[in-house]
Design a protein around this motif. Structure first.
Motif, PDB file in Angstrom:
ATOM      1  N   PRO A  21      18.597   8.087  29.502  1.00 15.78           N
ATOM      2  CA  PRO A  21      19.699   7.172  29.166  1.00 15.78           C
ATOM      3  C   PRO A  21      19.276   6.035  28.237  1.00 15.78           C
ATOM      4  O   PRO A  21      20.074   5.538  27.463  1.00 15.78           O
ATOM      5  N   ARG A  22      18.021   5.623  28.306  1.00 14.13           N
ATOM      6  CA  ARG A  22      17.578   4.478  27.508  1.00 14.13           C
ATOM      7  C   ARG A  22      17.496   4.779  26.014  1.00 14.13           C
ATOM      8  O   ARG A  22      17.398   3.868  25.199  1.00 14.13           O
ATOM      9  N   HIS A  24      18.446   5.614  22.249  1.00 16.58           N
ATOM     10  CA  HIS A  24      19.614   5.505  21.378  1.00 16.58           C
ATOM     11  C   HIS A  24      19.737   6.734  20.493  1.00 16.58           C
ATOM     12  O   HIS A  24      18.795   7.523  20.337  1.00 16.58           O
ATOM     13  N   ASP A  27      17.179   7.557  17.609  1.00 12.01           N
ATOM     14  CA  ASP A  27      15.906   8.164  18.024  1.00 12.01           C
ATOM     15  C   ASP A  27      16.074   9.644  18.336  1.00 12.01           C
ATOM     16  O   ASP A  27      15.216  10.460  17.993  1.00 12.01           O
ATOM     17  N   GLU A  31      13.920  12.198  16.395  1.00 15.39           N
ATOM     18  CA  GLU A  31      12.760  12.751  17.102  1.00 15.39           C
ATOM     19  C   GLU A  31      13.043  14.109  17.734  1.00 15.39           C
ATOM     20  O   GLU A  31      12.174  14.985  17.726  1.00 15.39           O
ATOM     21  N   LEU A  40      15.733   4.048  10.724  1.00 19.35           N
ATOM     22  CA  LEU A  40      15.791   2.932  11.672  1.00 19.35           C
ATOM     23  C   LEU A  40      15.094   1.733  11.057  1.00 19.35           C
ATOM     24  O   LEU A  40      13.906   1.802  10.735  1.00 19.35           O
ATOM     25  N   GLU A  43      16.800  -1.884  14.458  1.00 19.73           N
ATOM     26  CA  GLU A  43      17.111  -1.447  15.823  1.00 19.73           C
ATOM     27  C   GLU A  43      17.778  -2.516  16.669  1.00 19.73           C
ATOM     28  O   GLU A  43      17.664  -2.511  17.888  1.00 19.73           O
ATOM     29  N   THR A  51      23.192   3.877   9.988  1.00 14.98           N
ATOM     30  CA  THR A  51      24.625   4.186  10.076  1.00 14.98           C
ATOM     31  C   THR A  51      24.877   5.696  10.001  1.00 14.98           C
ATOM     32  O   THR A  51      24.353   6.375   9.108  1.00 14.98           O
ATOM     33  N   ARG A  60      26.606   2.250  14.202  1.00 17.54           N
ATOM     34  CA  ARG A  60      25.155   2.051  14.184  1.00 17.54           C
ATOM     35  C   ARG A  60      24.555   3.016  15.207  1.00 17.54           C
ATOM     36  O   ARG A  60      24.843   2.884  16.402  1.00 17.54           O
ATOM     37  N   CYS A  62      21.625   3.006  16.232  1.00 23.18           N
ATOM     38  CA  CYS A  62      20.676   2.271  17.095  1.00 23.18           C
ATOM     39  C   CYS A  62      21.394   1.525  18.210  1.00 23.18           C
ATOM     40  O   CYS A  62      20.774   1.068  19.150  1.00 23.18           O
ATOM     41  N   LEU A  63      22.731   1.361  18.069  1.00 26.30           N
ATOM     42  CA  LEU A  63      23.490   0.636  19.098  1.00 26.30           C
ATOM     43  C   LEU A  63      24.383   1.579  19.888  1.00 26.30           C
ATOM     44  O   LEU A  63      25.299   1.147  20.577  1.00 26.30           O
ATOM     45  N   THR A  64      24.147   2.870  19.737  1.00 27.16           N
ATOM     46  CA  THR A  64      24.906   3.858  20.486  1.00 27.16           C
ATOM     47  C   THR A  64      23.907   4.638  21.322  1.00 27.16           C
ATOM     48  O   THR A  64      22.950   5.196  20.772  1.00 27.16           O
ATOM     49  N   LEU A  65      24.092   4.633  22.618  1.00 29.17           N
ATOM     50  CA  LEU A  65      23.176   5.407  23.461  1.00 29.17           C
ATOM     51  C   LEU A  65      23.507   6.887  23.290  1.00 29.17           C
ATOM     52  O   LEU A  65      24.674   7.269  23.240  1.00 29.17           O
ATOM     53  N   VAL A  67      23.358   9.235  25.417  1.00 31.42           N
ATOM     54  CA  VAL A  67      24.144   9.768  26.542  1.00 31.42           C
ATOM     55  C   VAL A  67      25.641   9.471  26.399  1.00 31.42           C
ATOM     56  O   VAL A  67      26.462  10.112  27.046  1.00 31.42           O
TER      57      VAL A  67
END
Lengths: 163, 296
Positions: A21-22, A24, A27, A31, A40, A43, A51, A60, A62-65, A67
């Motif tokens: 869950p952690r 984003h 990543d 990855e 990135l 972050e 974007t 973004r 980086c601001l969307t998990l 999950v």
């Protein structure tokens, strides 16, 4: 902390994986899926390099998990490039030398395309406003705005020629 | 720049979210749009044990007009405020203000409820809600309660929301037909946090100003209602001299702090500048735009 199963659509292909869950979305795209066109920078939502399009709207990554993307449709610069959707924007960026290091470029292209889809004939002011959340640290923004304006003009001319 | 580990729950009903909140207590953090929370996680300013995601809860979504009042589900996204014709018609102040909130890619995710509960003193929407006299509905284990916007904001990042409560909806009362509004913000770059900003509503009774409600942001720990300044103008015909006197009274209304960008003194000065501009915008027929703009 328990990894969760995630199933979503990335550039038209269904992807299933287990994610913590952690993590984003940026990543996971880079990855786990090897889609390294999404860059990135900061972050924390300031620079705009990461974007992407989520269900048709720019966000973004980086601001969307990751999950949170269950069942969602994600489009990255790779998808937009392969489909040819942004070919003219990319060409305009090259022609106008609207990039040097290129780190901000995928985010710029995704954001500019979002503007052009919604406002096919933006003013320079509107282009600047829409790109205001995307930082470029090498060229300055003039050439980028030029490239977006040229693309808009090109599409409009093409549209009226076809009509 | 990577978030610490946490668990994650995505309830599909408000009851489910409240139950999860009750079960996990202080270890839980609600996530709405995540546009302030995820940066805080990535910077490791926060380390919740579990995130409870509100994005899958239909009850928290939607914009509607009920009995003439505008009702905004707490999960209404900024982009909806920007695009919704209903909002433009019933609360044009919100449609105008939202364009100053961050950037397009943030506005597509960010939610009105998340923004209000975060209660950043430099944020636009809390001040708009106070100016509009909005009411917030908070759901908790014992049912719902309604709180007026100006009682909701308590301090820097501090609200009346209890740890076991969820903001579910915002109600904006119907405006009179002669309601006017003005919104101004000064920031170094488009989308940056405001150096100072003002959100205000007023009505005109002929050429007499009535119910002027100037609310400042980034000028104190929470949205600051400038009662002293308003009382100088309310019930009177606005003139340049009166506006100047009202602007002078802002010293009694605001309590800004200085930071790396700008001193408290300069904030007050800029608050006066945008106050004068806002009043000029509210009553264009009074011809207040002019030389008084440069005098400070």
């Amino acid at each position: 902390m328990t990894p969760r199963p995630l199933s979503f659509m990335v550039n038209g292909e269904t992807v299933r994986l287990l994610v913590d869950p952690r993590r984003h979305l940026g990543d996971v795209l880079r990855e786990d899926l090897g889609l390294t066109g999404t860059h990135l920078g900061c972050e924390h939502g300031v620079c705009g390099a990461c974007t992407i399009r989520l269900d048709g709207e720019i966000v973004r990554s980086c601001l969307t998990l990751a999950v949170q993307c269950e069942g969602a449709r994600v489009e990255t610069i790779e998808g937009l490039s392969d489909s040819g959707e942004v070919a003219d924007l990319q060409e305009a960026f090259r022609n106008r030398n609207a990039l040097q290091c290129g780190y901000c470029t995928p985010g710029m292209i995704v954001t500019a395309q979002d503007l052009l889809l919604r406002h096919p004939e933006p003013t320079r002011e509107e282009i600047r406003e829409h790109l205001s959340g995307n930082y470029c640290r090498c060229t300055g923004y003039h050439a980028i705005v030029d490239a977006v304006a040229a693309t808009a003009a090109g599409r409009t001319a093409k549209g009226s020629a076809a009509a | 720049m990577k978030a610490p580990a946490f668990d994650y729950l995505a309830p599909t009903s408000l009851a489910g979210a409240l139950a999860a909140l009750a079960e996990h207590g202080e270890a839980a953090k609600l996530i709405a749009g995540g546009q302030s929370l995820v940066p805080a996680l990535n910077l490791r300013l926060l380390a919740p044990g579990i995130l409870i995601d509100l994005n899958g809860i239909g009850e928290l979504k939607g914009v509607s007009v009920q009995n003439g009042h505008l009702r905004l589900g707490a999960m209404t996204r900024h982009v909806e405020l920007e695009r919704s014709p209903v909002i433009r018609q019933h609360a044009p102040l919100l449609a105008e203000a939202i364009r100053h909130v961050a950037h397009p890619a943030v506005r597509t995710r960010g939610t009105i409820g998340g923004n209000l509960c975060h209660a950043d003193p430099a944020s636009e929407l809390p001040a708009c809600m106070v100016a509009l006299g909005a009411w917030f509905t908070l759901a908790g284990p014992d049912g719902e309660r309604r709180v007026p916007a100006n009682a909701f904001f308590k301090g820097v990042y501090e609200t009346d929301l209890g740890p076991d409560e969820i903001l579910t909806a915002i109600e904006v009362p119907q405006a009179g037909t002669n309601r006017r509004h003005a919104f101004l913000e000064l920031a170094r770059r488009s989308g940056d946090y405001a150096l100072v900003g003002i959100s205000c509503t007023a009505e005109m009774d002929g050429d007499i100003m009535a119910r002027l409600r100037p609310v400042f942001f980034a000028a104190g720990p929470h949205p600051m209602v400038a009662d002293h300044a308003a009382s100088v103008l309310n019930g009177r015909k606005p003139t340049a001299a009166l506006v100047q006197a009202a602007a002078a009274a802002l010293a009694d209304d605001l309590s800004p702090e200085g930071d790396l960008q700008i001193s408290a003194h300069t904030r007050i000065h800029l608050a006066r500048v945008i106050f004068r501009r806002a009043v000029a915008r509210l009553v264009p027929e009074a011809g207040l735009d002019g030389p008084q703009e440069v005098a400070a």
